[in-house]
Write an enzyme that holds these catalytic residues in place. Sequence first.
Site, PDB file in Angstrom:
ATOM      1  N   ASP A  41       0.817  -1.215   0.000  1.00 37.30           N
ATOM      2  CA  ASP A  41       0.000   0.000   0.000  1.00 37.30           C
ATOM      3  C   ASP A  41       0.851   1.265   0.000  1.00 37.30           C
ATOM      4  O   ASP A  41       1.934   1.286  -0.596  1.00 37.30           O
ATOM      5  CB  ASP A  41      -0.954  -0.030   1.215  1.00 37.30           C
ATOM      6  CG  ASP A  41      -2.262   0.669   0.927  1.00 37.30           C
ATOM      7  OD1 ASP A  41      -2.268   1.906   0.894  1.00 37.30           O
ATOM      8  OD2 ASP A  41      -3.280  -0.018   0.735  1.00 37.30           O
ATOM      9  N   HIS A  60      -3.748   5.205   4.172  1.00 42.29           N
ATOM     10  CA  HIS A  60      -4.553   4.073   3.743  1.00 42.29           C
ATOM     11  C   HIS A  60      -3.970   2.737   4.211  1.00 42.29           C
ATOM     12  O   HIS A  60      -4.662   1.894   4.800  1.00 42.29           O
ATOM     13  CB  HIS A  60      -4.613   4.155   2.213  1.00 42.29           C
ATOM     14  CG  HIS A  60      -5.515   3.208   1.529  1.00 42.29           C
ATOM     15  ND1 HIS A  60      -5.041   2.194   0.731  1.00 42.29           N
ATOM     16  CD2 HIS A  60      -6.854   3.137   1.485  1.00 42.29           C
ATOM     17  CE1 HIS A  60      -6.075   1.535   0.218  1.00 42.29           C
ATOM     18  NE2 HIS A  60      -7.180   2.077   0.659  1.00 42.29           N
ATOM     19  N   SER A 102     -11.545  -1.290  -0.241  1.00 45.57           N
ATOM     20  CA  SER A 102     -10.246  -1.181   0.425  1.00 45.57           C
ATOM     21  C   SER A 102     -10.256  -1.751   1.831  1.00 45.57           C
ATOM     22  O   SER A 102      -9.253  -2.252   2.314  1.00 45.57           O
ATOM     23  CB  SER A 102      -9.844   0.285   0.552  1.00 45.57           C
ATOM     24  OG  SER A 102      -9.036   0.656  -0.516  1.00 45.57           O
TER      25      SER A 102
END
Length: 837
Positions: free
Chosen positions: A201, A239, A411
């Site tokens: 990520d 994230h 996600s």
Amino acid sequence: MKFVPFVGLVIGSLAGLGSAALQPRNFDTHDYYVLHLERGVRPDHVASRLGLRNEGPLGELPYHYVLSDPKPRTESRSDEYEDHDIVKRAIQEHRRKRSPDAVDILDSIKFSQKQKRRAPMQKRVIPSPPPGFYPQVRENKADAQALEKQKSLMDTLGIKDPIFHEQWHLFNPVQLGHDVNVTDVWLSGITGKNATVAIVDDGLDMDSNDLKPNYYAAGSYDFNDHRPEPKPTLSDDKHGTRCAGEVSAAKNDVCGVGVAYDSKIAGIRILSKQISDADEAEAMNYDFQHNQIYSCSWGPPDDGKSMDAPGILIKRAMLNGVQNGRDSLGSIYVFASGNGAASEDNCNFDGYTNSIYSITVGAVDREGNHPYYSEKCSAQLVVTYSSGGGDAIHTTDVGENSCYNGHGGTSAAAPLAAGIFALALEIRPDLSWRDMQYIALESAVPINLDSGEWQPTTIGKQFSHTFGYGKVDSYALVQIAKDWKKVKPQAWYFSPWLHVRKEIPQGNEGLSVTFDVTEDMLKEANVERLEHVTVTMNVQHTRRGDLSVDLISPSKVVSHISATRKLDTSDEGYDDWTFMSVAHWGESGVGTWTLVIRDTNVNDNTGTFTDWHLKLWGESIDASKATLLPMPEETDDDDHDHDATSTATPAVSTTSLPPPADATNSGVTSLPTDHPDRPVKPSNTAVGSGPTGTSEAEAAETTGTGSSWLPSFLPTFGVSSSTQAWIYGSLVLIVIFCAGLGAWLWFVRRKRLRNNPRDAYDFQPLNEEEMEGLNPGEKGQRRRGGELYDAFAGGSEDEDDNDRDHRSLVSEESDDDDEEEHGQGERQGERLLRNNQ
Ligand SMILES: *[C@@H]1O[C@H](CO)[C@@H](O)[C@H](O)[C@H]1NC(C)=O
Ligand SMILES: *[C@@H]1O[C@H](CO)[C@@H](O)[C@H](O)[C@H]1NC(C)=O
């Protein structure tokens, strides 16, 4: 100038002292090339022949090396500089000058690719809702008994994490049953110990007090800034940390817990800056003996118009991962299905999610409904909880003691599933990458059964394009994993490339083609039962989004492998694109496979279906005969010397489809290819490609006299009279032959239809009014016409209401057989004509 490589060398060796074999790359000062060499060839020798520097192996990819070349100073670079390719030029030069007995080390280069930096893949964060979308107002009343249970659970397990109460996805006291059902797994002592998940990520804050206890440094790396630690640096780099918290936030006094709160968590940073395919490939195999699961919440843009697959090096890395990662049990890649559903995006247009090597995970909201963003497709295996229904996922954030309450999109679904797979690996670290897919679908729980989306599969499961096999149930998954009997190695059957070369009729009518798979074909291919099915297609069309494609198995299970996309205006069609389906899992594969391509929008945009290629992947019959799939090549799809034609019939919406004429499938079993696993693709030129025809014509040419004996109204084609004689003679023979064949086929078909009426397909596209009547759950939401079929016909005995509804809408009559057959005969003739020319 001269000191540049020297400095590079010094920096390189210094870096070499510190971390493992990873050399930092600097694209501002250097060009990089990836070379795949013959086994045993020394990369140093190749590098010095090319005047390049050997930077070492490319990650874990066998016989792949990175070579570098210092760039000239900016001012002395020409406009074409970025396109220059030292390796390709040297190989061309060498080929041109080649003398018969000269041996050159350049001949050992099997593949080369100059590396370019490109935009990173996109994170699958919560997209803005479509216009007119209002989140439901939820009654936030917790169940008293459930609260009791929660309290006693926290006491028993010693959970003191302050936001555990908000983590409804782990224990939901409001919407009972809408969580991942993990608490009894924890109570049995399974919490992810000794399992490792890597979050690929935008970084991972290993200094967060919630992640620090479980952080696995050796499996972590920053491929954006080329540092050993994946520490977030950009304001937007949150994230990955949030995803990591869902998996492995420690049981402590910070935020909440991860679903596998005793697992190890690694961070691999690739999404924060431009990146090369070489680096992304390396990331996908990073520390792949210890990183067991790679959780990937990203992909090409979910804009409803992108159709992107990973580059060849990344594809190789993923295959290498499943073949060699985790001591050959295979790395487990988990991908978020994508958030483009509101733009009619579909996860079969994303080459990561539709790879057979990834487990594709979609989302469901805290009320168990399909959230507006979560993409559907036939490659989606399961779904799990994420944002929507008025809430989101509560997890760890970047910072020492920071929490976040708004994590979501698909996600957030993928890491949750990845964490649950880690629970299974704690007790069964010996499961292969395919075992994990089996266990995921075996344990999935179908939800929203009245949505009209579900169809029964041949192994007694239900499949939906929206929910895959259902939602992940941690308890069931771990239970099944406990005594799972490992499956035998993978085997596959590839059909030849099947030529169609037909215009796609517009409207609901489709173009339907078939291919017959026999028991012998699968036996020879060592395939016992199916897992994944892939279809590679070439279609020309001036508006790609108008197209949809269904794959119907011999047992009439329907995969919508491609769907219309209103925003996809591309005129590029499908160019060797591979679609994937998991809906046929467990089928035998034997019988007639049907592909129906539709161009439902009646407009000026039209197209042609060129060819297709069916691949059946599954479990082997004889494990000792199983082999490993060779690495993909760029040229896999573009060989041009074989011609096999599949049967094409327009699928008329008001009648049953005729059974396929299997005469066409004779002769396609033996393939003129030197690679047994890679059937070659037929030529795209419509006529005149037959090798026999050409050589005979040439032979005739040599004895010709040059004058024409033909009546003047017939063309002479500008060739000798003997060639003309050959051409016209052949034409007469072909016409006679076709007439005969047409009659014969008509007779055979007639007989078969009488003997076996069930051979006829009896599925039907429904019109939109019927669809809406069928789907009360989707008020006002229009769905693509022709999406539902009577996929259940001839299926199970225990029909439910759903089943009957579908069937009642289908007309069973099939009076137009004669017409169909006639058309068939003509097409047969056409094809023979083409093949004989
Ligand atoms: C959840 O786990 C329990 C055991 O703790 C099990 O009995 C149940 O079937 C599972 N599934 C659901 C939906 O509750
Ligand atoms: C953890 O995994 C390693 C490698 O598979 C194994 O050797 C070790 O025994 C495991 N430890 C536990 C506690 O299961």
